[in-house]
Design a protein around this motif. Sequence first.
Motif, PDB file in Angstrom:
ATOM      1  N   SER A 236      -2.790 -10.156  10.156  1.00 41.17           N
ATOM      2  CA  SER A 236      -2.961 -11.551   9.757  1.00 41.17           C
ATOM      3  C   SER A 236      -4.401 -11.822   9.322  1.00 41.17           C
ATOM      4  CB  SER A 236      -2.574 -12.478  10.917  1.00 41.17           C
ATOM      5  OG  SER A 236      -2.787 -13.829  10.578  1.00 41.17           O
ATOM      6  N   ALA A 237      -5.357 -11.278  10.066  1.00 41.38           N
ATOM      7  CA  ALA A 237      -6.765 -11.455   9.705  1.00 41.38           C
ATOM      8  C   ALA A 237      -7.080 -10.798   8.369  1.00 41.38           C
ATOM      9  CB  ALA A 237      -7.657 -10.887  10.803  1.00 41.38           C
ATOM     10  N   LEU A 238      -6.469  -9.639   8.111  1.00 45.77           N
ATOM     11  CA  LEU A 238      -6.685  -8.962   6.837  1.00 45.77           C
ATOM     12  C   LEU A 238      -6.112  -9.771   5.682  1.00 45.77           C
ATOM     13  CD1 LEU A 238      -5.905  -5.251   7.771  1.00 45.77           C
ATOM     14  CD2 LEU A 238      -8.114  -6.152   7.017  1.00 45.77           C
ATOM     15  N   ALA A 239      -4.953 -10.401   5.892  1.00 49.16           N
ATOM     16  CA  ALA A 239      -4.352 -11.220   4.837  1.00 49.16           C
ATOM     17  C   ALA A 239      -5.271 -12.382   4.470  1.00 49.16           C
ATOM     18  CB  ALA A 239      -2.988 -11.728   5.290  1.00 49.16           C
ATOM     19  N   SER A 240      -5.856 -13.014   5.475  1.00 49.07           N
ATOM     20  CA  SER A 240      -6.791 -14.124   5.205  1.00 49.07           C
ATOM     21  C   SER A 240      -8.029 -13.616   4.474  1.00 49.07           C
ATOM     22  CB  SER A 240      -7.196 -14.797   6.523  1.00 49.07           C
ATOM     23  OG  SER A 240      -6.077 -15.358   7.169  1.00 49.07           O
ATOM     24  N   ARG A 241      -8.504 -12.483   4.896  1.00 48.69           N
ATOM     25  CA  ARG A 241      -9.685 -11.889   4.264  1.00 48.69           C
ATOM     26  C   ARG A 241      -9.398 -11.530   2.810  1.00 48.69           C
ATOM     27  NH1 ARG A 241     -13.014  -7.545   7.782  1.00 48.69           N
ATOM     28  NH2 ARG A 241     -14.712  -6.990   6.352  1.00 48.69           N
ATOM     29  N   ALA A 242      -8.198 -11.023   2.543  1.00 45.46           N
ATOM     30  CA  ALA A 242      -7.823 -10.655   1.176  1.00 45.46           C
ATOM     31  C   ALA A 242      -7.756 -11.880   0.279  1.00 45.46           C
ATOM     32  CB  ALA A 242      -6.479  -9.924   1.193  1.00 45.46           C
ATOM     33  N   ARG A 243      -7.205 -12.970   0.794  1.00 43.60           N
ATOM     34  CA  ARG A 243      -7.131 -14.201  -0.011  1.00 43.60           C
ATOM     35  C   ARG A 243      -8.528 -14.692  -0.382  1.00 43.60           C
ATOM     36  NH1 ARG A 243      -2.763 -15.229   3.545  1.00 43.60           N
ATOM     37  NH2 ARG A 243      -4.131 -16.391   4.985  1.00 43.60           N
ATOM     38  N   ARG A 244      -9.439 -14.643   0.580  1.00 42.08           N
ATOM     39  CA  ARG A 244     -10.806 -15.099   0.291  1.00 42.08           C
ATOM     40  C   ARG A 244     -11.493 -14.208  -0.737  1.00 42.08           C
ATOM     41  NH1 ARG A 244     -10.862 -15.589   5.980  1.00 42.08           N
ATOM     42  NH2 ARG A 244     -12.121 -13.693   6.160  1.00 42.08           N
ATOM     43  N   ALA A 245     -11.188 -12.905  -0.706  1.00 35.97           N
ATOM     44  CA  ALA A 245     -11.836 -11.951  -1.603  1.00 35.97           C
ATOM     45  C   ALA A 245     -11.115 -11.819  -2.940  1.00 35.97           C
ATOM     46  CB  ALA A 245     -11.924 -10.579  -0.939  1.00 35.97           C
ATOM     47  N   GLY A 246      -9.932 -12.426  -3.062  1.00 36.07           N
ATOM     48  CA  GLY A 246      -9.173 -12.301  -4.298  1.00 36.07           C
ATOM     49  C   GLY A 246      -8.577 -10.930  -4.504  1.00 36.07           C
ATOM     50  N   VAL A 247      -8.220 -10.261  -3.428  1.00 37.78           N
ATOM     51  CA  VAL A 247      -7.642  -8.915  -3.501  1.00 37.78           C
ATOM     52  C   VAL A 247      -6.126  -9.008  -3.338  1.00 37.78           C
ATOM     53  CG1 VAL A 247      -7.559  -6.630  -2.431  1.00 37.78           C
ATOM     54  CG2 VAL A 247      -9.741  -7.829  -2.637  1.00 37.78           C
ATOM     55  N   ASP A 248      -5.406  -8.329  -4.222  1.00 35.06           N
ATOM     56  CA  ASP A 248      -3.948  -8.301  -4.184  1.00 35.06           C
ATOM     57  C   ASP A 248      -3.494  -7.282  -3.140  1.00 35.06           C
ATOM     58  OD1 ASP A 248      -1.357  -9.011  -5.109  1.00 35.06           O
ATOM     59  OD2 ASP A 248      -1.285  -7.161  -6.281  1.00 35.06           O
ATOM     60  N   VAL A 249      -2.763  -7.730  -2.115  1.00 32.78           N
ATOM     61  CA  VAL A 249      -2.363  -6.871  -0.997  1.00 32.78           C
ATOM     62  C   VAL A 249      -0.863  -6.952  -0.792  1.00 32.78           C
ATOM     63  CG1 VAL A 249      -2.568  -6.460   1.488  1.00 32.78           C
ATOM     64  CG2 VAL A 249      -4.587  -7.087   0.165  1.00 32.78           C
ATOM     65  N   ARG A 250      -0.235  -5.797  -0.521  1.00 28.51           N
ATOM     66  CA  ARG A 250       1.161  -5.739  -0.077  1.00 28.51           C
ATOM     67  C   ARG A 250       1.178  -5.101   1.305  1.00 28.51           C
ATOM     68  NH1 ARG A 250       0.859  -7.913  -4.211  1.00 28.51           N
ATOM     69  NH2 ARG A 250       1.942  -7.506  -6.190  1.00 28.51           N
ATOM     70  N   THR A 251       1.786  -5.775   2.248  1.00 20.57           N
ATOM     71  CA  THR A 251       1.917  -5.230   3.596  1.00 20.57           C
ATOM     72  C   THR A 251       3.339  -4.737   3.779  1.00 20.57           C
ATOM     73  OG1 THR A 251       0.235  -6.739   4.459  1.00 20.57           O
ATOM     74  CG2 THR A 251       1.711  -5.714   6.059  1.00 20.57           C
ATOM     75  N   ILE A 252       3.486  -3.427   3.898  1.00 23.70           N
ATOM     76  CA  ILE A 252       4.807  -2.822   4.000  1.00 23.70           C
ATOM     77  C   ILE A 252       5.108  -2.391   5.429  1.00 23.70           C
ATOM     78  CG2 ILE A 252       6.202  -0.841   3.258  1.00 23.70           C
ATOM     79  CD1 ILE A 252       4.844  -1.056   0.537  1.00 23.70           C
ATOM     80  N   GLY A 253       4.104  -1.975   6.160  1.00 26.24           N
ATOM     81  CA  GLY A 253       4.324  -1.520   7.523  1.00 26.24           C
ATOM     82  C   GLY A 253       5.007  -0.166   7.543  1.00 26.24           C
ATOM     83  N   GLU A 254       5.771   0.091   8.602  1.00 24.43           N
ATOM     84  CA  GLU A 254       6.491   1.359   8.703  1.00 24.43           C
ATOM     85  C   GLU A 254       7.660   1.350   7.730  1.00 24.43           C
ATOM     86  OE1 GLU A 254       8.798   4.019  12.110  1.00 24.43           O
ATOM     87  OE2 GLU A 254       7.437   2.403  12.700  1.00 24.43           O
ATOM     88  N   THR A 255       7.875   2.470   7.051  1.00 25.41           N
ATOM     89  CA  THR A 255       8.940   2.543   6.062  1.00 25.41           C
ATOM     90  C   THR A 255       9.641   3.895   6.141  1.00 25.41           C
ATOM     91  OG1 THR A 255       9.416   2.620   3.686  1.00 25.41           O
ATOM     92  CG2 THR A 255       7.193   3.254   4.351  1.00 25.41           C
ATOM     93  N   PRO A 256      10.960   3.909   5.962  1.00 27.16           N
ATOM     94  CA  PRO A 256      11.666   5.194   5.916  1.00 27.16           C
ATOM     95  C   PRO A 256      11.442   5.926   4.595  1.00 27.16           C
ATOM     96  CG  PRO A 256      13.203   3.398   5.519  1.00 27.16           C
ATOM     97  CD  PRO A 256      11.887   2.764   5.877  1.00 27.16           C
TER      98      PRO A 256
END
Length: 367
Positions: A236-256
């Motif tokens: 959650s903290a990284l998502a807020s940080r990304a919005r402030r920095a204008g960085v496009d982020v996808r959070t996928i987590g664990e994936t098969p």
Amino acid sequence: MSSDPAPIFVVSKPLAPPWTDGSKNLARELVDGLAVTSPSRSIHAFVPKGRAGATRARGHEVSRARLDPAIALEMLGALVVDRSSSIHHFLFAPSARSARVGRALVRLRGRASVQTVASVPARGVRLGDVVFADRVTVLSRASHERALDEGVPAARLSLIPVAIRPPLVPPPSLVSALRAEHRLEGRFVVTFPGDLEHGDGAPALLDAIGAMHARRDVTLVLACRDKTPRARDVRSALASRARRAGVDVRTIGETPHILGLLRASDVVAMPTRSLYAKVDHPLVLLEAMHLGVPVLVSSGSSASELADDGALSTDFAPDAIATALDALVADRARLAAAGESARAGVSRRTVEAMARAYEAVYEGLEA
């Protein structure tokens, strides 16, 4: 070697899917490698009931695949009464508790023993205090140096880097589907498959992308397994940080579909200060390299040693990481060459060579 080599019991978490645990995956690779390099040697390992075909070992069945206190006691009981093996090979992350149990078991049974430090403990815990076997193996030069500094005698110590079998190349249809599902078409994709809770790798990479000249064309994918509830807060903290920095982020987590996701990436990056709770040379990075995907590592952890095998390396600083990524975005030929260098370098690490190195350790105990 004698015509009748000593039977081995590889003691690790039960060998069964999901294959998301580095130490368990390493144990599987070792078991299957030994079955090729030493077919006359009997190899035993723990497997859940009904899953004896999961590896080439003779399975000692336990109730479930998940390692919890009840399963740990069941496994310990099996080792106490084990009559099938002459050498116990312990392969897991060491701790003060496992060291106490291991020492007691070794004294009780009097069997020759090997201990592989699958991942090093946190700083402040001396390796010399948490190893107990006749021979100790580590996976990187950094861990070898630390072990010597922290009281493990050189005569007991061996360095055997990890190797994996080349993974199956995911079909292009899956790669395309993943890029569509996660809105990655037309983007330069940087995937971070590291730990959110240790090492500061994800925030460093996010800050680096924020400092790139090509920032608007880059997407950061976080493919990180939540190991504890704290990971949600970090994410959650990284998502807020990304919005402030204008960085496009996808959070996928664990994936098969981790192999497909690696293949869908332009770069797999794991800058970090620490690989606590991970294998010294993370297996996911070796998988990416086998798939011909450029891998970027940094100073500050044993993963930097992968530069010897064709990975790209940089300082652990956002500006340095940004410079390295900008160079790859700007030069597709350079990007392709980095992928081929990674593939060629990691191909020199074979499971058979790793198994033969462990065979030499076993033979030293048999002599």
